[in-house]
Design an enzyme around this catalytic site. Structure first.
Site, mmCIF file in Angstrom:
data_model
loop_
_atom_site.group_PDB
_atom_site.id
_atom_site.type_symbol
_atom_site.label_atom_id
_atom_site.label_comp_id
_atom_site.label_asym_id
_atom_site.label_seq_id
_atom_site.Cartn_x
_atom_site.Cartn_y
_atom_site.Cartn_z
ATOM 1 N N ARG A 67 -15.518 -36.242 -6.452
ATOM 2 C CA ARG A 67 -14.499 -35.834 -6.046
ATOM 3 C C ARG A 67 -13.085 -36.471 -6.189
ATOM 4 O O ARG A 67 -12.283 -35.565 -7.407
ATOM 5 C CB ARG A 67 -14.188 -34.582 -5.025
ATOM 6 C CG ARG A 67 -15.836 -34.092 -5.334
ATOM 7 C CD ARG A 67 -15.482 -33.010 -5.941
ATOM 8 N NE ARG A 67 -14.929 -31.179 -5.502
ATOM 9 C CZ ARG A 67 -14.940 -30.143 -5.786
ATOM 10 N NH1 ARG A 67 -16.241 -30.160 -6.440
ATOM 11 N NH2 ARG A 67 -13.860 -29.654 -5.034
ATOM 12 N N ASP B 127 -4.441 -22.620 1.150
ATOM 13 C CA ASP B 127 -3.554 -21.587 0.440
ATOM 14 C C ASP B 127 -2.002 -21.871 1.490
ATOM 15 O O ASP B 127 -1.467 -20.882 2.678
ATOM 16 C CB ASP B 127 -4.083 -20.206 1.031
ATOM 17 C CG ASP B 127 -5.178 -20.253 -0.208
ATOM 18 O OD1 ASP B 127 -4.750 -20.460 -1.217
ATOM 19 O OD2 ASP B 127 -5.857 -19.604 -0.013
ATOM 20 N N HIS C 79 -1.354 -16.786 -5.372
ATOM 21 C CA HIS C 79 -2.103 -15.929 -4.190
ATOM 22 C C HIS C 79 -2.514 -14.433 -4.980
ATOM 23 O O HIS C 79 -1.084 -14.678 -4.121
ATOM 24 C CB HIS C 79 -2.592 -16.368 -3.057
ATOM 25 C CG HIS C 79 -3.569 -16.262 -1.962
ATOM 26 N ND1 HIS C 79 -4.722 -16.784 -2.325
ATOM 27 C CD2 HIS C 79 -3.920 -15.351 -1.563
ATOM 28 C CE1 HIS C 79 -5.450 -16.714 -1.343
ATOM 29 N NE2 HIS C 79 -4.812 -15.273 -0.750
ATOM 30 N N GLU D 182 1.801 -10.760 -10.773
ATOM 31 C CA GLU D 182 1.614 -12.006 -10.791
ATOM 32 C C GLU D 182 1.615 -12.767 -11.975
ATOM 33 O O GLU D 182 2.399 -13.429 -12.258
ATOM 34 C CB GLU D 182 -0.054 -12.548 -11.058
ATOM 35 C CG GLU D 182 -0.739 -11.918 -9.391
ATOM 36 C CD GLU D 182 -2.651 -12.291 -9.192
ATOM 37 O OE1 GLU D 182 -2.643 -13.809 -9.820
ATOM 38 O OE2 GLU D 182 -2.801 -11.958 -8.813
ATOM 39 N N GLU E 267 -2.231 -30.511 0.880
ATOM 40 C CA GLU E 267 -3.623 -30.646 1.655
ATOM 41 C C GLU E 267 -4.973 -29.809 2.080
ATOM 42 O O GLU E 267 -5.964 -29.944 2.708
ATOM 43 C CB GLU E 267 -4.160 -31.667 1.963
ATOM 44 C CG GLU E 267 -3.428 -33.363 1.035
ATOM 45 C CD GLU E 267 -3.221 -34.250 1.524
ATOM 46 O OE1 GLU E 267 -4.276 -34.816 2.499
ATOM 47 O OE2 GLU E 267 -2.815 -35.214 0.697
ATOM 48 N N ASN F 104 0.878 -22.544 -7.079
ATOM 49 C CA ASN F 104 -0.756 -22.054 -7.127
ATOM 50 C C ASN F 104 0.132 -21.008 -6.436
ATOM 51 O O ASN F 104 0.715 -20.496 -6.200
ATOM 52 C CB ASN F 104 -1.191 -22.260 -5.871
ATOM 53 C CG ASN F 104 -2.974 -21.875 -5.790
ATOM 54 O OD1 ASN F 104 -3.274 -21.497 -6.851
ATOM 55 N ND2 ASN F 104 -3.278 -20.689 -4.655
ATOM 56 N N GLY G 143 -8.056 -16.458 -17.536
ATOM 57 C CA GLY G 143 -6.702 -16.804 -17.199
ATOM 58 C C GLY G 143 -5.808 -15.734 -17.665
ATOM 59 O O GLY G 143 -4.835 -16.335 -18.503
ATOM 60 N N SER G 144 -5.611 -15.186 -17.253
ATOM 61 C CA SER G 144 -5.085 -14.519 -17.528
ATOM 62 C C SER G 144 -3.368 -14.503 -17.397
ATOM 63 O O SER G 144 -2.025 -14.810 -17.610
ATOM 64 C CB SER G 144 -4.804 -12.653 -17.664
ATOM 65 O OG SER G 144 -5.413 -12.894 -16.233
HETATM 66 C C1 GRF Z 1 -5.650 -14.566 -9.718
HETATM 67 O O1 GRF Z 1 -5.285 -12.814 -8.814
HETATM 68 C C2 GRF Z 1 -4.458 -15.030 -9.008
HETATM 69 O O2 GRF Z 1 -3.827 -14.679 -7.790
HETATM 70 C C3 GRF Z 1 -6.065 -15.888 -8.167
HETATM 71 O O3 GRF Z 1 -7.004 -15.583 -9.499
HETATM 72 C C4 GRF Z 1 -6.850 -14.702 -10.041
HETATM 73 C C5 GRF Z 1 -6.925 -15.246 -11.645
HETATM 74 O O4 GRF Z 1 -6.384 -14.533 -12.782
HETATM 75 N N1 GRF Z 1 -5.766 -17.279 -7.763
HETATM 76 P P1 GRF Z 1 -6.431 -15.162 -14.192
HETATM 77 O O5 GRF Z 1 -7.942 -16.093 -14.544
HETATM 78 O O6 GRF Z 1 -5.262 -16.298 -13.976
HETATM 79 O O7 GRF Z 1 -6.899 -13.912 -14.724
#
Ligand code: GRF
Length: 199
Positions: free
Chosen positions: A67, A152, A111, A181, A149, A109, A13-14
């Site tokens: 789901r 990525d 990535h 990020e 859908e 999202n 969750g960073s």
């Molecule tokens: C990050 O590298 C993000 O790009 C990927 O998963 C990781 C999650 O890290 N989708 P965090 O849980 O936000 O610390």
């Protein structure tokens, strides 16, 4: 009234924390993270939510009949709290159309690579960085994109580059990218909320 952001997580969750703090500081203007939903109990993101004063919920797919029902419920929980933008932040499940149809163009999202390279099924966490190193890339980075859908593959909003350094390990590269990020995701969210998602 502030715009409501919802976050979906599966782990540390960073990025969720970076988004919540950016909103609290005003770097994402007139917005707040209103709810974080984890598909797993006991993950770091839930501790962070408590510290940040953000409401959290654990919803596990195993407790739902399908789901589709699972993602319907997630959509309801966000909608009930006035969430209009959903951020996937280390969320490892494939988002089903039930949620995408309810929030069209409003699910993002992040990535940890320069999409469209090194994305798609199986490309998560250390797998991404291992593939980048094995391919001998000179550069990697992160991408914020709109979720549609296909895994990525939705429209790219913003990217940040980092160099791949001699002797890099997947962990070292991941750490270098994670720093970016945490800056890129709030910027992308601010742009989407301002209605100017282009670079
Ligand atoms: C990050 O590298 C993000 O790009 C990927 O998963 C990781 C999650 O890290 N989708 P965090 O849980 O936000 O610390």
């Amino acid at each position: 009234m502030k715009a409501g952001i919802g976050v979906l997580v599966s782990g540390g969750g960073s990025n969720f924390q970076a988004l919540a703090e950016a909103a609290q500081r005003g770097d994402i203007p007139d917005a707040e993270v209103r709810l974080v939903v984890s598909n797993k109990p006991g993950v770091g993101a839930l501790d962070r939510a408590k510290k940040l004063g953000v409401e959290s919920l654990v919803l596990e797919p195993k407790d739902f009949s399908s789901r589709a029902a699972y993602f319907e419920r997630i959509g309801e929980e966000f909608a009930r709290r006035g969430v209009t933008l959903i951020c996937l932040a280390g969320f490892l499940l494939k988002v089903e159309p039930e949620l995408i149809r309810r929030f069209p163009g409003r699910i993002l999202n992040i990535h940890p690579a320069l999409l469209p390279k090194f994305g798609g099924k199986g490309m998560w966490g250390h797998h991404v960085h291992e593939a980048v190193l094995a391919a001998g890339e000179k550069e990697s980075g992160c991408t914020v994109h709109v979720v549609d859908e296909e895994f990525d593959r939705g429209p790219i909003l913003l990217q940040a580059q980092v160099p791949v350094l001699p002797g890099d390990t997947p962990d070292a590269l991941a750490a270098r990218i994670l720093v970016e990020e945490h800056k890129l995701y709030p910027r992308a969210v601010a742009r989407v909320l301002a209605g100017t998602p282009q670079k």
